[in-house]
Design a protein around this motif. Structure first.
Motif, PDB file in Angstrom:
ATOM      1  N   TRP A  65       7.809 -25.643   9.972  1.00 43.60           N
ATOM      2  CA  TRP A  65       8.758 -25.208  10.184  1.00 43.60           C
ATOM      3  C   TRP A  65       8.473 -23.678  10.295  1.00 43.60           C
ATOM      4  CZ3 TRP A  65      11.666 -26.417   4.869  1.00 43.60           C
ATOM      5  CH2 TRP A  65      12.151 -26.828   4.630  1.00 43.60           C
ATOM      6  N   PRO A  66       9.648 -23.144  10.971  1.00 40.91           N
ATOM      7  CA  PRO A  66       9.129 -21.387  11.356  1.00 40.91           C
ATOM      8  C   PRO A  66       9.028 -20.466  10.233  1.00 40.91           C
ATOM      9  CG  PRO A  66      11.792 -21.729  11.559  1.00 40.91           C
ATOM     10  CD  PRO A  66      11.516 -23.398  10.553  1.00 40.91           C
ATOM     11  N   LEU A  67       7.490 -19.881  10.614  1.00 38.05           N
ATOM     12  CA  LEU A  67       7.143 -18.526   9.713  1.00 38.05           C
ATOM     13  C   LEU A  67       7.094 -19.041   8.735  1.00 38.05           C
ATOM     14  CD1 LEU A  67      10.944 -15.965   9.832  1.00 38.05           C
ATOM     15  CD2 LEU A  67       8.169 -16.093  11.244  1.00 38.05           C
ATOM     16  N   PRO A  68       5.714 -19.670   9.206  1.00 39.33           N
ATOM     17  CA  PRO A  68       5.277 -20.487   7.372  1.00 39.33           C
ATOM     18  C   PRO A  68       4.245 -19.633   6.981  1.00 39.33           C
ATOM     19  CG  PRO A  68       3.576 -21.184   9.380  1.00 39.33           C
ATOM     20  CD  PRO A  68       5.194 -20.340  10.163  1.00 39.33           C
ATOM     21  N   ASP A  69       3.864 -18.387   7.331  1.00 38.60           N
ATOM     22  CA  ASP A  69       3.390 -17.533   7.089  1.00 38.60           C
ATOM     23  C   ASP A  69       3.812 -16.469   5.489  1.00 38.60           C
ATOM     24  OD1 ASP A  69       1.093 -18.774   6.787  1.00 38.60           O
ATOM     25  OD2 ASP A  69       0.473 -17.918   8.443  1.00 38.60           O
ATOM     26  N   SER A  70       5.134 -16.087   5.866  1.00 47.08           N
ATOM     27  CA  SER A  70       6.145 -15.598   4.901  1.00 47.08           C
ATOM     28  C   SER A  70       5.935 -15.445   3.937  1.00 47.08           C
ATOM     29  CB  SER A  70       7.692 -16.285   5.455  1.00 47.08           C
ATOM     30  OG  SER A  70       8.272 -17.080   5.931  1.00 47.08           O
ATOM     31  N   GLY A  71       6.372 -14.655   3.146  1.00 50.13           N
ATOM     32  CA  GLY A  71       6.249 -14.519   1.147  1.00 50.13           C
ATOM     33  C   GLY A  71       7.024 -13.437   1.189  1.00 50.13           C
ATOM     34  N   THR A  72       6.324 -13.008  -0.132  1.00 50.01           N
ATOM     35  CA  THR A  72       6.194 -11.116  -0.352  1.00 50.01           C
ATOM     36  C   THR A  72       4.738 -10.604  -0.829  1.00 50.01           C
ATOM     37  OG1 THR A  72       7.472 -10.232  -2.380  1.00 50.01           O
ATOM     38  CG2 THR A  72       6.585 -12.736  -2.634  1.00 50.01           C
ATOM     39  N   TRP A  73       4.484  -9.795   0.165  1.00 53.97           N
ATOM     40  CA  TRP A  73       3.551  -9.551   0.350  1.00 53.97           C
ATOM     41  C   TRP A  73       4.068  -7.839  -0.718  1.00 53.97           C
ATOM     42  CZ3 TRP A  73      -0.963 -10.715   2.461  1.00 53.97           C
ATOM     43  CH2 TRP A  73      -1.001 -12.333   2.850  1.00 53.97           C
ATOM     44  N   GLN A  74       3.137  -7.728  -1.795  1.00 57.17           N
ATOM     45  CA  GLN A  74       3.583  -6.452  -2.561  1.00 57.17           C
ATOM     46  C   GLN A  74       2.874  -6.049  -1.649  1.00 57.17           C
ATOM     47  OE1 GLN A  74       6.703  -6.279  -4.497  1.00 57.17           O
ATOM     48  NE2 GLN A  74       7.365  -8.441  -3.698  1.00 57.17           N
ATOM     49  N   GLY A  75       2.943  -4.299  -2.000  1.00 56.96           N
ATOM     50  CA  GLY A  75       2.078  -3.415  -1.853  1.00 56.96           C
ATOM     51  C   GLY A  75       2.204  -1.774  -2.420  1.00 56.96           C
ATOM     52  N   LEU A  76       1.887  -1.009  -2.410  1.00 62.97           N
ATOM     53  CA  LEU A  76       1.880   0.718  -3.719  1.00 62.97           C
ATOM     54  C   LEU A  76       2.025   1.525  -1.813  1.00 62.97           C
ATOM     55  CD1 LEU A  76       2.341   1.620  -6.346  1.00 62.97           C
ATOM     56  CD2 LEU A  76       0.286   2.559  -5.793  1.00 62.97           C
ATOM     57  N   LEU A  77       2.975   2.757  -2.340  1.00 68.41           N
ATOM     58  CA  LEU A  77       2.958   3.063  -0.818  1.00 68.41           C
ATOM     59  C   LEU A  77       2.609   4.778  -1.248  1.00 68.41           C
ATOM     60  CD1 LEU A  77       4.304   1.074   0.251  1.00 68.41           C
ATOM     61  CD2 LEU A  77       3.246   1.896   2.851  1.00 68.41           C
ATOM     62  N   VAL A  78       2.640   5.859  -0.919  1.00 67.92           N
ATOM     63  CA  VAL A  78       2.978   7.349  -1.647  1.00 67.92           C
ATOM     64  C   VAL A  78       3.398   8.265  -0.310  1.00 67.92           C
ATOM     65  CG1 VAL A  78       1.368   7.391  -3.404  1.00 67.92           C
ATOM     66  CG2 VAL A  78       0.823   7.562  -1.054  1.00 67.92           C
ATOM     67  N   GLN A  79       4.272   9.576  -0.267  1.00 67.52           N
ATOM     68  CA  GLN A  79       4.754  10.500   0.980  1.00 67.52           C
ATOM     69  C   GLN A  79       3.403  10.547   2.034  1.00 67.52           C
ATOM     70  OE1 GLN A  79       4.168  13.405   2.390  1.00 67.52           O
ATOM     71  NE2 GLN A  79       6.678  12.571   3.311  1.00 67.52           N
ATOM     72  N   GLY A  80       3.856  10.099   3.298  1.00 72.32           N
ATOM     73  CA  GLY A  80       2.996   9.884   4.466  1.00 72.32           C
ATOM     74  C   GLY A  80       2.451  11.456   4.350  1.00 72.32           C
ATOM     75  N   GLN A  81       2.737  12.364   3.802  1.00 69.18           N
ATOM     76  CA  GLN A  81       1.530  13.523   3.945  1.00 69.18           C
ATOM     77  C   GLN A  81       0.876  13.694   3.050  1.00 69.18           C
ATOM     78  OE1 GLN A  81       1.303  14.866   7.514  1.00 69.18           O
ATOM     79  NE2 GLN A  81       3.412  13.112   7.198  1.00 69.18           N
ATOM     80  N   THR A  82       0.441  13.117   1.872  1.00 70.33           N
ATOM     81  CA  THR A  82      -0.085  12.807   1.105  1.00 70.33           C
ATOM     82  C   THR A  82      -1.359  13.044   1.147  1.00 70.33           C
ATOM     83  OG1 THR A  82       1.368  11.724  -0.171  1.00 70.33           O
ATOM     84  CG2 THR A  82      -1.344  12.264  -1.340  1.00 70.33           C
ATOM     85  N   PRO A  83      -2.635  13.939   0.720  1.00 71.39           N
ATOM     86  CA  PRO A  83      -3.786  13.842   1.340  1.00 71.39           C
ATOM     87  C   PRO A  83      -4.584  12.756   0.975  1.00 71.39           C
ATOM     88  CG  PRO A  83      -2.713  15.922   0.357  1.00 71.39           C
ATOM     89  CD  PRO A  83      -1.514  14.710  -0.316  1.00 71.39           C
ATOM     90  N   PRO A  84      -5.661  12.592   1.619  1.00 69.40           N
ATOM     91  CA  PRO A  84      -6.331  11.396   2.041  1.00 69.40           C
ATOM     92  C   PRO A  84      -6.698  11.048   0.392  1.00 69.40           C
ATOM     93  CG  PRO A  84      -6.968  12.815   4.127  1.00 69.40           C
ATOM     94  CD  PRO A  84      -5.602  13.397   3.168  1.00 69.40           C
ATOM     95  N   ALA A  85      -7.191  12.678  -0.118  1.00 70.41           N
ATOM     96  CA  ALA A  85      -8.275  12.397  -1.589  1.00 70.41           C
ATOM     97  C   ALA A  85      -7.683  12.172  -2.017  1.00 70.41           C
ATOM     98  CB  ALA A  85      -8.644  13.693  -1.719  1.00 70.41           C
ATOM     99  N   VAL A  86      -6.025  12.177  -2.491  1.00 73.61           N
ATOM    100  CA  VAL A  86      -5.119  11.717  -3.446  1.00 73.61           C
ATOM    101  C   VAL A  86      -4.999  10.583  -3.205  1.00 73.61           C
ATOM    102  CG1 VAL A  86      -3.337  12.217  -5.055  1.00 73.61           C
ATOM    103  CG2 VAL A  86      -4.311  13.710  -3.254  1.00 73.61           C
TER     104      VAL A  86
END
Length: 320
Positions: free
Chosen positions: A239-260
């Motif tokens: 079947w197509p897209l065999p590696d599909s699934g839920t990849w859960q990730g954590l993100l923050v606002q894009g301009q957050t400083p690298p140290a944070v």
């Protein structure tokens, strides 16, 4: 202060808001889906130990709607201090730029990857009333009843919607796509017989299948699930897209400083290393994927390119 000292002080000045939160204040963990879905289950699993690791309190907030875009937009427009975090199935960020004529935020500019958390394959399951017992029978049923089988998904344009469209096309049929405000309501629709089939991450769908509330048909990914080893994989079935699934990730606002970002990345890795957290994720059918912000960003970019190609090839739009 000399220029050299200003450069040294800049990363330190980026941390006061997070430091205040760590000293007893509250940090927000935004889940852009309804309670009970994979993201919500994971958020509530890590919130308390993440708060401990950061020295404060992490509060989970559900901001459902628009397939995850409402909550994502809230974080994209939040202060860049690391105190407002986003936990979601990152396929939203990978597919919506190709599905929407206009996005309320720019993924690369307005959101900063912190840490991938887990991967969980999809379980494709059908309502018990549907007269099919296996993958071949389901494919034949959809083809024979084109436009009559209802597929519940976690929101228009989400990966569960896209994968279902791809499967129907592969089977030579069509399905009625019914969007819900997250995976949990879609599962309830199938369990109650309101809809015919759905896909959801194993972290939330496995109990429905093993508990007999719906019938499992197949799982995405390259390996069978230990909890339901009788279910073939998409890869086995061709079947197509065999590696599909839920990849859960954590993100923050894009301009957050690298140290944070680095501080949060380390704290999340610490939480995901806790044996009880890892074992609970495994029980739910997930696998920990804590390989850091740089690897998360690279995966996000690669998967966006791959899924964009699928969307174009299938002429998928938000109103399909």
């Amino acid at each position: 202060m000399t220029p050299r000292r200003r450069l040294f002080a800049a990363p330190l000045l980026a941390l006061p808001a997070l430091a205040r939160a760590q000293s007893g204040g509250a940090m927000r963990l935004i889940v852009p889906n309804a309670p009970g879905g994979t993201s919500d289950i994971l958020a509530r699993l890590i919130a308390e130990p993440l708060g401990r690791a950061l020295g404060g309190t992490v509060i989970v907030e559900n901001r459902a709607g628009a397939g995850g875009n409402i909550g994502a937009d809230l974080v994209a427009k939040s202060p860049p201090d690391g105190t407002t975090m986003l936990l979601l199935d990152v396929s939203v960020l990978e597919t919506f730029p190709s599905l929407l004529a206009r996005m309320p935020y720019d993924v690369e500019r307005d959101l900063a990857p912190v840490q991938m958390l887990i991967y969980a394959p999809y379980i494709l399951a059908v309502a018990n009333r549907l007269p099919v017992q296996d993958a071949a029978a389901l494919a034949a049923h959809v083809k024979a009843h084109a436009g009559q089988v209802s597929a519940a998904n976690s929101g228009a344009g989400t990966l569960t919607h896209i994968v279902a469209l791809s499967l129907a096309s592969h089977w030579g049929g069509e399905m009625i796509h019914v969007p819900y405000r997250g995976g949990a309501p879609a599962l309830l629709a199938v369990a109650s017989g309101e809809s015919d089939l759905t896909m959801a991450g194993a972290t939330q769908s496995q109990p429905y299948v093993t508990g007999g509330q719906m019938r499992g048909i197949a799982v995405s990914g390259r390996q069978r699930l230990a909890a339901v080893p009788s279910l073939p994989t998409f890869a086995e079935l061709g079947w197509p897209l065999p590696d599909s699934g839920t990849w859960q990730g954590l993100l923050v606002q894009g301009q957050t400083p690298p140290a944070v970002v680095a501080r949060l990345e380390s704290a999340v890795a610490e939480v995901l290393a806790i044996p009880t957290v890892r074992s609970r994720i495994a029980e739910l059918g997930g696998v920990v994927q804590a390989d850091g912000a740089a690897a998360f960003r690279a995966r996000l970019q690669a998967d966006t390119a791959a899924l964009s190609a699928v969307i174009r090839a299938n002429n998928i739009r938000m109103d399909n």
